[in-house]
Design a protein around this motif. Structure first.
Motif, PDB file in Angstrom:
ATOM      1  N   GLU A   1       4.760   8.510   3.779  1.00 21.69           N
ATOM      2  CA  GLU A   1       4.857   9.141   5.093  1.00 21.69           C
ATOM      3  C   GLU A   1       6.295   9.276   5.581  1.00 21.69           C
ATOM      4  O   GLU A   1       6.555   9.937   6.599  1.00 21.69           O
ATOM      5  N   ARG A   2       7.252   8.659   4.872  1.00 20.80           N
ATOM      6  CA  ARG A   2       8.649   8.725   5.308  1.00 20.80           C
ATOM      7  C   ARG A   2       9.388   9.905   4.692  1.00 20.80           C
ATOM      8  O   ARG A   2      10.528  10.169   5.059  1.00 20.80           O
TER       9      ARG A   2
ATOM     10  N   SER B   1      -0.027   9.188  -4.269  1.00 22.83           N
ATOM     11  CA  SER B   1       0.813   8.390  -3.386  1.00 22.83           C
ATOM     12  C   SER B   1       0.326   8.471  -1.942  1.00 22.83           C
ATOM     13  O   SER B   1       0.310   7.476  -1.207  1.00 22.83           O
ATOM     14  N   TRP B   2      -0.092   9.667  -1.520  1.00 20.26           N
ATOM     15  CA  TRP B   2      -0.610   9.853  -0.163  1.00 20.26           C
ATOM     16  C   TRP B   2      -1.879   9.031   0.056  1.00 20.26           C
ATOM     17  O   TRP B   2      -2.027   8.344   1.073  1.00 20.26           O
TER      18      TRP B   2
ATOM     19  N   ASP C   1      -2.898   6.392  -1.735  1.00 15.27           N
ATOM     20  CA  ASP C   1      -2.595   4.961  -1.827  1.00 15.27           C
ATOM     21  C   ASP C   1      -2.034   4.425  -0.508  1.00 15.27           C
ATOM     22  O   ASP C   1      -2.330   3.303  -0.093  1.00 15.27           O
ATOM     23  N   ARG C   2      -1.229   5.248   0.150  1.00 15.28           N
ATOM     24  CA  ARG C   2      -0.627   4.809   1.414  1.00 15.28           C
ATOM     25  C   ARG C   2      -1.677   4.670   2.509  1.00 15.28           C
ATOM     26  O   ARG C   2      -1.684   3.678   3.260  1.00 15.28           O
TER      27      ARG C   2
ATOM     28  N   GLY D   1      -3.239   1.169   1.984  1.00 15.50           N
ATOM     29  CA  GLY D   1      -2.221   0.487   2.770  1.00 15.50           C
ATOM     30  C   GLY D   1      -0.959   0.148   2.015  1.00 15.50           C
ATOM     31  O   GLY D   1      -0.165  -0.689   2.474  1.00 15.50           O
ATOM     32  N   GLU D   2      -0.718   0.782   0.876  1.00 15.94           N
ATOM     33  CA  GLU D   2       0.489   0.490   0.108  1.00 15.94           C
ATOM     34  C   GLU D   2       1.728   1.021   0.832  1.00 15.94           C
ATOM     35  O   GLU D   2       1.742   2.131   1.343  1.00 15.94           O
ATOM     36  N   GLU D   3       2.771   0.217   0.870  1.00  8.16           N
ATOM     37  CA  GLU D   3       4.032   0.636   1.495  1.00  8.16           C
ATOM     38  C   GLU D   3       4.870   1.382   0.455  1.00  8.16           C
ATOM     39  O   GLU D   3       5.839   0.869  -0.084  1.00  8.16           O
ATOM     40  N   ASN D   4       4.491   2.610   0.178  1.00  9.91           N
ATOM     41  CA  ASN D   4       5.163   3.382  -0.869  1.00  9.91           C
ATOM     42  C   ASN D   4       6.061   4.486  -0.328  1.00  9.91           C
ATOM     43  O   ASN D   4       6.644   5.255  -1.092  1.00  9.91           O
ATOM     44  N   GLY D   5       6.173   4.589   1.001  1.00 10.45           N
ATOM     45  CA  GLY D   5       7.086   5.572   1.590  1.00 10.45           C
ATOM     46  C   GLY D   5       6.553   6.983   1.643  1.00 10.45           C
ATOM     47  O   GLY D   5       7.305   7.908   1.960  1.00 10.45           O
TER      48      GLY D   5
END
Length: 583
Positions: free
Chosen positions: A327-328, A313-314, A316-317, A321-325
């Motif tokens: 970093e949130r 996930s890290w 991919d983000r 550039g995937e908006e997968n959250g």
């Protein structure tokens, strides 16, 4: 086991993967490094994941991670490379010495691979984790994300020494493995067999326990002597350590750090997160600490899958550039070993809440007190360390069998002083750093202090939460001795109690201190002498345990001084009632 949400998302259908091919590169000084490269069998350009290993690229660190094919099937070129002097790569392996320059060269090479999008991320644990941080210090332009796991931050304090004491079992075991691999590369079968056998059964009963005969005989194959003969921090260690290079690290590279409560290098991982996330304008930095040893989370079932997906996930983000959250999520995520769930926090809480130690001279017999306020009475407890029978390492992070193990039998020894709280009347959550301020002295110019913080279960089990260790050199400050302990995340239930255990040794995690200030590589078993420790407490000399800020104040204040847990012979878990005024 609670999963590492939100990373357990539905993944796209995997891509077909081509058979791996071996590809070589040359470093700036001409050394050939070999790698196995895995690619999606599909048209397009893909980001590259670079894994640089000292343990042989063919293993692909599947002890900790999914096979590289798994990542390739999800849209990445994966390059698994032998570092200098390992596997089939050329050169001589000297731990960490070439990883900054070689790592930068490898990132540039990976970005130029056929099918690469030009964006590179690195992953890996242990040595491979430190290799990432050292490569980051060279600021290679193509490096867009890193995910070091179980890595540490400073080679001296995370890999070789702890609190000034040599990391005997951990450092020796790794040195033997490195030496065995070096002997294998040179086809020295006799040396390889002797060193491999020593890995399986550490030669801790040698005349010189910290420098056994097998390592003396094959010193040419390992760094062990170099580490033993340089016990103090200094420029030589700084040249190997990411900690000393933090100002060179670009602030725009997102960093995901993964640690384990029973990993020898956890303290460095926590320090690294604080240093890297504190930089102005820094890219997202996240820390995840689970109930794992340096061997990783594979024994935790689905947590092993969660770790790969967390990492994916890290990447991919920040590479796709995937908006997968990714970093949130909370900057710090800690697994609660008591409640079995995850906690999110903005930062690691400092050690500020205090419980005070108090004893009447019998803390090594019937136990002392752990209470919210210092006693008006002065107390002194005596612990005699006998080198013929050192206190054994039980669980924790430094011994041959890390993790959570019942230390009730160790606490019942007459050379261990214990200080216990009353049973809790309401839940108490501890999440953050821990320290021990100990007023201590000894009848030897040099001595060791081993400390453990444990939870005492109603059934009598004593399960360690965290440990600390210090070698006190002649003339060092001991009024008080500030002993940093490892961070903790645990919720204690009503009926459970806290306990601090203090001893003069913890073998074989650390060598037995001979008491004369000699370095461990020069200390024979016959040189060690008994050492008497005096542990002081009370208002005038307030030895105290400092717990994470935010620990529930009412729960701490409810820990009255009216009862302690006995460690005397007979029934070591019997409860004795006594008033503090009688101590």
């Amino acid at each position: 086991m609670t999963h590492l949400a939100p990373v357990l998302r539905e993944l796209p259908s995997p891509l077909p993967v081509r058979p791996p091919e071996t590809v070589s590169m040359r470093t700036r000084d001409g050394v050939r490094l070999d790698a196995d490269v895995y690619r999606p069998d599909a048209a397009g350009e893909w980001p590259v994941l670079l894994l640089r290993l000292a343990c042989g690229r063919r293993t692909a660190l599947t002890s900790h991670y999914a096979h590289p094919r798994w990542y390739a099937a999800r849209g990445y070129v994966v390059a698994v490379q032998d570092v200098r002097g390992c596997g089939t790569s050329e050169g001589r392996f000297r731990p960490f010495q070439a990883e900054r320059e070689d790592g930068a060269d490898a990132v540039a090479w990976a970005a130029s691979l056929p099918g690469s999008s030009g964006q590179v991320a690195m992953y890996g644990c242990g040595y491979a984790g430190m290799a990432q941080l050292l490569a980051l210090a060279a600021a290679p332009p193509a490096l867009r994300a890193v995910a070091p796991a179980f890595a540490g931050w400073d080679v001296h304090s995370d890999w070789a020494y702890e609190g000034g004491a040599f990391r005997l079992a951990d450092a020796m075991g790794w040195a033997l493995r490195c030496a065995a691999e070096a002997a294998r590369r040179l086809e020295d079968g006799v040396a390889h067999r002797a060193l491999s056998d020593a890995v399986r059964a550490l030669p801790l009963d040698d005349e010189i326990p910290s420098r056994p005969e097998v390592l003396r005989a094959y010193a040419r194959y390992t760094h062990h002597d170099d580490w033993l003969t340089d016990p103090a921090p200094g420029p030589a260690w700084d040249a190997l350590s990411p900690r000393a290079m933090v100002e060179r690290m670009p602030a725009d590279v997102p960093i995901l750090q993964i640690g384990g409560w029973y990993d020898p290098r956890l303290a460095g991982s926590l320090d690294a997160h604080e240093a890297l996330s504190a930089r102005p304008g820094a890219a997202p930095a996240r820390l995840v600490v689970g109930p794992w040893t340096a061997a990783g989370p594979q024994e935790q079932g689905t947590a092993a899958v969660a770790l790969d997906r967390l990492q994916l996930s890290w990447f991919d983000r920040f590479l796709k550039g995937e908006e997968n959250g990714a970093e949130r999520a909370g900057p710090v995520r800690l697994f609660d070993v008591g409640a079995g769930r995850w906690h999110d926090a903005p930062a690691l809480a400092p050690a500020t809440a205090a419980l005070h130690l108090h004893g009447d001279g019998l803390a090594a017999r019937t136990g002392g007190l752990l209470q919210p306020a210092p006693s008006l009475d002065c107390g002194t407890d005596v612990v005699v360390h006998d080198p013929r029978s050192p206190v054994p390492t039980v669980g924790g992070h430094g011994g041959p069998q890390p993790g959570t193990q019942d230390r009730a039998a160790a606490d019942a020894r007459p050379d261990v002083a214990v200080y216990g709280s009353a049973p809790l009347t309401e839940p108490l959550t501890l999440a953050g750093r821990v320290a021990l301020d100990l007023w201590v002295e000894a009848d030897a110019p040099c001595f060791d202090v081993a400390a453990a913080l444990s939870v005492v279960k109603p059934d009598g089990r004593v399960l360690p939460l965290t440990h600390g260790y210090a070698r006190v050199e002649p003339g060092a400050q001991t009024r008080p001795l500030v002993l940093p302990m490892r961070a903790v995340c645990a919720t204690l239930a009503p009926g459970e109690a806290l306990r601090v255990s203090i001893a003069g040794s913890c073998f074989p995690a650390y060598p037995v201190n001979p008491g004369n200030g000699a370095e461990p590589g020069e200390t024979r078993r016959v040189d060690a002498q008994p050492i008497t420790l005096l542990i002081h407490s009370g208002v005038a000399r307030p030895s105290r345990l400092r717990l994470p800020a935010g620990a529930e104040e009412p729960a701490l204040q409810a820990l009255s001084s009216t009862s302690i847990t006995s460690v005397g012979s007979g029934n070591p878990f019997a409860t004795l009632t006594r008033q503090s005024s009688r101590l």
